[in-house]
Design a protein around this motif. Structure first.
Motif, PDB file in Angstrom:
ATOM      1  N   ILE A 116       0.836  -1.201   0.000  1.00 53.65           N
ATOM      2  CA  ILE A 116       0.000   0.000   0.000  1.00 53.65           C
ATOM      3  C   ILE A 116       0.871   1.251   0.000  1.00 53.65           C
ATOM      4  O   ILE A 116       0.585   2.229  -0.718  1.00 53.65           O
ATOM      5  CB  ILE A 116      -0.951  -0.030   1.208  1.00 53.65           C
ATOM      6  N   ALA A 117       1.947   1.242   0.789  1.00 50.51           N
ATOM      7  CA  ALA A 117       2.844   2.399   0.812  1.00 50.51           C
ATOM      8  C   ALA A 117       3.500   2.623  -0.543  1.00 50.51           C
ATOM      9  O   ALA A 117       3.579   3.757  -1.038  1.00 50.51           O
ATOM     10  CB  ALA A 117       3.907   2.199   1.898  1.00 50.51           C
ATOM     11  N   VAL A 118       3.958   1.548  -1.175  1.00 50.14           N
ATOM     12  CA  VAL A 118       4.604   1.674  -2.481  1.00 50.14           C
ATOM     13  C   VAL A 118       3.613   2.185  -3.523  1.00 50.14           C
ATOM     14  O   VAL A 118       3.939   3.070  -4.332  1.00 50.14           O
ATOM     15  CB  VAL A 118       5.209   0.325  -2.914  1.00 50.14           C
ATOM     16  N   VAL A 119       2.402   1.646  -3.511  1.00 52.59           N
ATOM     17  CA  VAL A 119       1.391   2.087  -4.484  1.00 52.59           C
ATOM     18  C   VAL A 119       1.067   3.561  -4.282  1.00 52.59           C
ATOM     19  O   VAL A 119       0.987   4.337  -5.258  1.00 52.59           O
ATOM     20  CB  VAL A 119       0.122   1.225  -4.353  1.00 52.59           C
ATOM     21  N   ALA A 120       0.873   3.990  -3.039  1.00 51.34           N
ATOM     22  CA  ALA A 120       0.565   5.397  -2.766  1.00 51.34           C
ATOM     23  C   ALA A 120       1.703   6.302  -3.213  1.00 51.34           C
ATOM     24  O   ALA A 120       1.481   7.350  -3.836  1.00 51.34           O
ATOM     25  CB  ALA A 120       0.274   5.590  -1.281  1.00 51.34           C
ATOM     26  N   GLY A 121       2.939   5.922  -2.895  1.00 47.54           N
ATOM     27  CA  GLY A 121       4.077   6.741  -3.282  1.00 47.54           C
ATOM     28  C   GLY A 121       4.259   6.819  -4.791  1.00 47.54           C
ATOM     29  O   GLY A 121       4.520   7.896  -5.344  1.00 47.54           O
ATOM     30  N   CYS A 122       4.111   5.689  -5.473  1.00 45.40           N
ATOM     31  CA  CYS A 122       4.241   5.683  -6.933  1.00 45.40           C
ATOM     32  C   CYS A 122       3.128   6.502  -7.594  1.00 45.40           C
ATOM     33  O   CYS A 122       3.377   7.244  -8.560  1.00 45.40           O
ATOM     34  CB  CYS A 122       4.207   4.249  -7.453  1.00 45.40           C
ATOM     35  N   ALA A 123       1.900   6.365  -7.079  1.00 40.59           N
ATOM     36  CA  ALA A 123       0.788   7.123  -7.663  1.00 40.59           C
ATOM     37  C   ALA A 123       0.983   8.620  -7.468  1.00 40.59           C
ATOM     38  O   ALA A 123       0.699   9.424  -8.368  1.00 40.59           O
ATOM     39  CB  ALA A 123      -0.532   6.673  -7.032  1.00 40.59           C
ATOM     40  N   ALA A 124       1.486   9.016  -6.288  1.00 42.40           N
ATOM     41  CA  ALA A 124       1.742  10.439  -6.044  1.00 42.40           C
ATOM     42  C   ALA A 124       2.837  10.956  -6.969  1.00 42.40           C
ATOM     43  O   ALA A 124       2.723  12.055  -7.529  1.00 42.40           O
ATOM     44  CB  ALA A 124       2.138  10.644  -4.587  1.00 42.40           C
TER      45      ALA A 124
END
Length: 540
Positions: free
Chosen positions: A412-420
């Protein structure tokens, strides 16, 4: 009607502990926020300063809601409404699922159905109980605001705003209970709708139009798609407007009538979305090991959490141009931001992104908690007994779920960071050093796994209360992290929240000492939980 009232009394007795805890906790939170604002921002100048900054920052508007003047009541509503509305929604969703799909899965509904009652009578009792619970919640919040010195008329409207959101989710969750094939899926979708309501309201508020003096913000049209946005538009302490609350009440009644019709035509245990049959034999990945089984059970749930994380990161990118346009078009606002946030435009965007990635950290913790609490459902419904009859230890069973919970938080952290990062890049706004926002999102993972380990300890020691304790710890951590300073709580008490020890990257530098300490605490908690679980028997 007599049968419905009898069922209502039975359900009320079952809720005699848990429901009052929810109501008193939410109302007390509203009281201490009101009392803290009255104490901390008693001066008009101080209130005007914080409202001006909030009106100028889409990050504040997204997280907290609309500003609506500099009066004490308006600041209290700005600080606490969205959080209490989310809690009211969660209280309502959990209440409805407990007395609908969960009762069907555990056989209670079948016993009730053996007596001469209408098929929809238990559901009708649940709808009444949910409505009364939210009415009591509204009055309790109003009483807390009045006790804190706020005007009674505004306090009643503010309480009604929170209660109407809860009542709407009572009816919405009842509909989902007829659609979804299991209590777990219905609970997940209903809680997801509460989160979606918060996000949709946040997008509408972040795109809102501030007044010339930066003391009011008019929300964007998008917030009309959120019941939390409807309640917010009641504006209880400035220009009270009960029409949105009446609209929510009417929608709730209509949904309640629809769901009663649906229930009267649905067989016990069935659903409008049928549960898909599984394979005759387990696949190599997902059935031949405890870790594979845990992954198979959690993969769809993790996908849903990752979608939320991607949406959150995308919001950061989509609102990047809004931030720069607001600053560039208002010279006085630009000077204010330059004083408050060193670094100008980039600094403000960093603050906004940091706030959203902080919410991503909360989502990561929630996903991890849910993964661990799946074990409680397996135990209570008898499947764990069959599984542990094979040569598998309970500690390894717990360990597999802890691994999946940790992987979920990381994903979830990786997805949020990549999307941002992607969102800001597409918006033409620099996101800084490559990988910075991914690292900023990962900085929240140590705090998330502390919540996971604490939930595992609760499951190993007090299994029947583990669900309430796990989610309760997350709620307490959020309150201490979000409102601890406002309430002037002792530093040691605020430090009990893992969120307090997370570096707010990219605004702050990463703190490896705090991250390592939280990781060590999580590992120790997981080890102790595994040891204690081996020493207790399975419970129903």
């Amino acid at each position: 009607m007599t049968g419905v009232m009898g069922l209502l009394l039975t359900q009320t007795r079952r809720e005699r502990i848990l429901l009052p805890v929810w109501i008193v906790g939410i109302a007390f939170l509203g009281f201490i926020i009101a009392n803290a604002v009255s104490t901390e921002f008693g001066d008009e100048t101080a209130r005007a300063a914080i409202i001006t900054v909030a009106s100028a920052s889409p990050a504040f508007l997204f997280v907290r809601g609309l500003t609506d003047g500099t009066g004490i009541g308006a600041v209290v509503f700005f600080q606490g409404y969205t959080f209490t509305a989310v809690l009211a929604g969660l209280m309502s969703t959990f209440l409805v699922i407990r007395h609908t799909r969960t009762d069907e899965e555990l056989g209670r509904a079948e016993l009730i159905g053996s007596v001469p009652l209408r098929r929809a009578a238990p559901l009708a009792a649940t709808l009444i109980l949910g409505g009364v619970a939210n009415l009591v919640l509204a009055l309790a919040i109003a009483a807390g605001f009045v006790a804190a010195g706020l005007p009674s008329a505004g306090a009643l409207t503010a309480g009604a705003a929170v209660g109407s959101v809860g009542a709407f989710f009572v009816a919405t969750t009842a509909v989902l209970a007829q659609i979804m094939p299991s209590g777990r899926s219905a609970n997940g979708v209903a809680a997801g709708l509460v989160g979606a309501a918060y996000f949709v309201r946040g997008i509408g508020d972040a795109f809102g139009t501030p007044s010339a003096d930066l003391t009011h913000v008019t929300s964007g049209w998008f917030s009309w798609f959120s019941p939390i946005g409807w309640g917010q538009r009641s504006r209880p302490f400035s220009d009270a407007d009960p029409v949105p609350l009446v609209g929510l009440a009417v929608l709730s009644v209509v949904l309640g009538a629809v769901v009663v019709v649906l229930r009267s035509r649905r067989d016990l245990g069935e659903s409008l979305l049928p549960e898909r049959s599984g394979r005759d034999r387990a696949a190599v990945v997902g059935g031949s090991s405890l870790l594979g089984l845990a992954w198979r059970q959690q993969r769809l749930t993790l996908l849903g959490w990752c979608v939320f994380a991607a949406l959150l990161g995308s919001i950061a990118g989509g609102l990047g141009p809004v931030v720069t346009n607001v600053i560039g078009g208002n010279e006085s606002l630009r000077e204010l931001i330059l004083r408050l946030v060193p670094g100008g435009r980039g600094g403000l965007i960093d603050v906004f992104t940091t706030a959203l990635l902080g919410i991503g950290g909360v989502i990561a913790a929630a996903a991890g908690i849910q993964a661990v609490l799946r074990l409680r459902a397996e135990e209570a419904e008898g499947r764990a007994e069959l599984l542990l009859a094979t040569p598998r230890s309970s500690a390894r069973w717990l360990g597999a779920s802890l691994v999946i919970a940790t992987v979920s938080a990381l994903a979830i952290a990786v997805v949020a960071g990549c999307a941002a990062t992607l969102g800001l890049s597409l918006s033409g706004v620099s996101s800084g050093t490559p990988g910075l926002l991914v690292g900023a999102a990962l900085a929240h993972v140590p705090a998330a796994v502390v919540f996971v380990a604490f939930t595992a300890l609760a499951f190993a020691t007090i299994p029947r209360l583990s669900i309430a304790v796990g989610w309760g710890f997350l709620a307490v951590g959020l309150v201490l992290g979000q409102f601890g300073e406002l309430m002037h709580l002792p530093a040691w008490l605020q430090d009990l929240s893992p969120f307090r020890h997370t570096a707010a990257m990219p605004v702050e530098a990463f703190d490896p000492g705090a991250a390592l300490t939280m990781t060590a605490i999580a590992l120790a908690g997981a080890g102790i939980a595994g040891y204690l679980l081996r020493r207790r028997d399975l419970t129903a």
